[in-house]
Design a protein around this motif. Structure first.
Motif, mmCIF file in Angstrom:
data_model
loop_
_atom_site.group_PDB
_atom_site.id
_atom_site.type_symbol
_atom_site.label_atom_id
_atom_site.label_comp_id
_atom_site.label_asym_id
_atom_site.label_seq_id
_atom_site.Cartn_x
_atom_site.Cartn_y
_atom_site.Cartn_z
ATOM 1 N N PRO A 280 0.705 -1.262 -0.050
ATOM 2 C CA PRO A 280 -0.044 -0.006 -0.137
ATOM 3 C C PRO A 280 0.883 1.500 -0.071
ATOM 4 O O PRO A 280 1.971 1.251 0.436
ATOM 5 C CB PRO A 280 -0.690 -0.174 1.459
ATOM 6 C CG PRO A 280 -0.429 -1.415 1.657
ATOM 7 C CD PRO A 280 0.390 -2.200 1.202
ATOM 8 N N ASP A 281 0.181 2.428 -0.447
ATOM 9 C CA ASP A 281 1.027 3.708 -0.527
ATOM 10 C C ASP A 281 1.727 4.097 0.518
ATOM 11 O O ASP A 281 3.105 4.497 0.697
ATOM 12 C CB ASP A 281 0.202 4.830 -1.119
ATOM 13 C CG ASP A 281 -0.182 4.451 -2.603
ATOM 14 O OD1 ASP A 281 0.510 3.689 -3.285
ATOM 15 O OD2 ASP A 281 -1.123 5.122 -3.108
ATOM 16 N N PHE A 282 1.163 3.898 1.690
ATOM 17 C CA PHE A 282 1.467 4.369 3.184
ATOM 18 C C PHE A 282 2.787 3.355 3.445
ATOM 19 O O PHE A 282 3.855 3.971 4.030
ATOM 20 C CB PHE A 282 0.711 4.266 4.217
ATOM 21 C CG PHE A 282 0.307 3.009 4.900
ATOM 22 C CD1 PHE A 282 1.055 2.508 6.008
ATOM 23 C CD2 PHE A 282 -0.703 2.251 4.306
ATOM 24 C CE1 PHE A 282 0.856 1.067 6.372
ATOM 25 C CE2 PHE A 282 -0.813 1.052 4.722
ATOM 26 C CZ PHE A 282 -0.188 0.235 5.766
ATOM 27 N N ALA A 283 2.859 2.206 3.225
ATOM 28 C CA ALA A 283 4.100 1.416 3.397
ATOM 29 C C ALA A 283 5.106 1.828 2.287
ATOM 30 O O ALA A 283 6.384 1.987 2.858
ATOM 31 C CB ALA A 283 3.722 -0.060 3.152
ATOM 32 N N LYS A 284 4.938 2.130 1.208
ATOM 33 C CA LYS A 284 5.899 2.411 0.142
ATOM 34 C C LYS A 284 6.526 3.779 0.648
ATOM 35 O O LYS A 284 7.725 3.963 0.493
ATOM 36 C CB LYS A 284 5.510 2.576 -1.048
ATOM 37 C CG LYS A 284 5.148 1.329 -1.833
ATOM 38 C CD LYS A 284 4.819 1.632 -3.419
ATOM 39 C CE LYS A 284 3.286 1.089 -3.822
ATOM 40 N NZ LYS A 284 2.943 1.371 -4.950
ATOM 41 N N ALA B 295 -0.043 -5.150 6.387
ATOM 42 C CA ALA B 295 0.290 -4.855 4.998
ATOM 43 C C ALA B 295 1.353 -5.594 4.679
ATOM 44 O O ALA B 295 1.705 -6.287 3.366
ATOM 45 C CB ALA B 295 0.676 -3.449 4.674
ATOM 46 N N ALA B 296 2.330 -5.977 5.482
ATOM 47 C CA ALA B 296 3.457 -6.890 5.213
ATOM 48 C C ALA B 296 3.198 -8.256 5.463
ATOM 49 O O ALA B 296 3.808 -9.036 4.660
ATOM 50 C CB ALA B 296 4.512 -6.473 6.468
ATOM 51 N N ALA B 297 2.077 -8.502 6.107
ATOM 52 C CA ALA B 297 2.128 -9.942 6.163
ATOM 53 C C ALA B 297 1.904 -10.999 5.066
ATOM 54 O O ALA B 297 2.336 -11.970 4.829
ATOM 55 C CB ALA B 297 0.732 -10.437 7.208
ATOM 56 N N PRO B 298 0.889 -10.288 4.014
ATOM 57 C CA PRO B 298 0.714 -11.202 2.909
ATOM 58 C C PRO B 298 2.229 -11.301 2.059
ATOM 59 O O PRO B 298 2.311 -12.444 1.388
ATOM 60 C CB PRO B 298 -0.192 -10.374 1.776
ATOM 61 C CG PRO B 298 -0.936 -9.537 3.132
ATOM 62 C CD PRO B 298 0.084 -9.396 4.151
ATOM 63 N N ALA B 299 3.144 -10.538 2.103
ATOM 64 C CA ALA B 299 4.212 -10.537 1.549
ATOM 65 C C ALA B 299 5.260 -11.738 2.080
ATOM 66 O O ALA B 299 5.803 -12.400 1.563
ATOM 67 C CB ALA B 299 5.141 -9.184 1.339
ATOM 68 N N VAL B 300 5.156 -11.719 3.372
ATOM 69 C CA VAL B 300 5.818 -12.686 4.136
ATOM 70 C C VAL B 300 5.434 -14.239 3.977
ATOM 71 O O VAL B 300 6.254 -15.003 3.531
ATOM 72 C CB VAL B 300 6.037 -12.432 5.593
ATOM 73 C CG1 VAL B 300 6.492 -13.534 6.504
ATOM 74 C CG2 VAL B 300 6.723 -11.061 6.172
#
Length: 165
Positions: free
Chosen positions: A63-67, A141-146
């Motif tokens: 998501p934009d806020f994470a980027k 937001a990070a969990a799906p990438a992990v």
């Protein structure tokens, strides 16, 4: 945020351990995960091993806020510390995943154990984002990438083992 995933392989623990501590396998898993740049190092650690991979991944799916926190590239360091084999060929250890430039890390216990049809690696850990007010949002937001990285490793490992039959 708790993350628990299990990777299964149709090979005994000794064979799976040889694979996950193979430099070429570690490099291949980075490439197949879409790394723009990577490095891998495997070194003995007592009767076990230390496996460290560093990879730069595109942050496009965040998501934009994470980027805005990590930028266009996600630099991830993954460190496995494997202990000596037990009587059943299984091993325990730890897995740490850290994101450069962001207060995000996952600390996990890992277990390689025999199963009826081969073996499995269980990863059980906590993903933490040390950001006031937004930590939970960043973790979600990070969990799906992990989780996708773990599943990508299983796909690479399954192909690796079938090629070596």
């Amino acid at each position: 945020m708790r993350i628990t995933e299990t990777i299964t392989y149709a090979a005994p623990p000794e064979t799976v351990y040889e694979m996950v501590t193979d430099q070429a396998f570690q490099e291949r898993k980075c490439v197949e995960a879409g790394a723009q740049r990577h490095e891998a190092a495997v070194s003995p650690a007592g009767d076990g091993a230390r496996v460290v991979t560093k990879r730069d991944l595109p942050a496009d799916d965040l998501p934009d806020f994470a980027k805005s926190i990590v930028g266009p590239t996600l630099s991830v360091t993954e460190t496995y510390e494997w202990a000596a084999a037990g009587g059943d060929g299984g091993r325990a250890g730890t897995l740490t995943v850290e994101v450069a430039g962001a207060p995000v890390a996952m600390r996990s216990k890992i277990r390689l154990a025999p199963t009826g049809g081969g073996s499995e690696i269980t990863i059980d850990g906590d993903l933490k984002a040390s950001i006031p007010l937004f930590g939970g949002k960043v973790e979600k937001a990070a969990a799906p990438a992990v989780i996708e990285a773990i599943r990508s490793e299983q796909r690479t490992g399954t192909a690796w083992l079938s090629e070596r039959g």
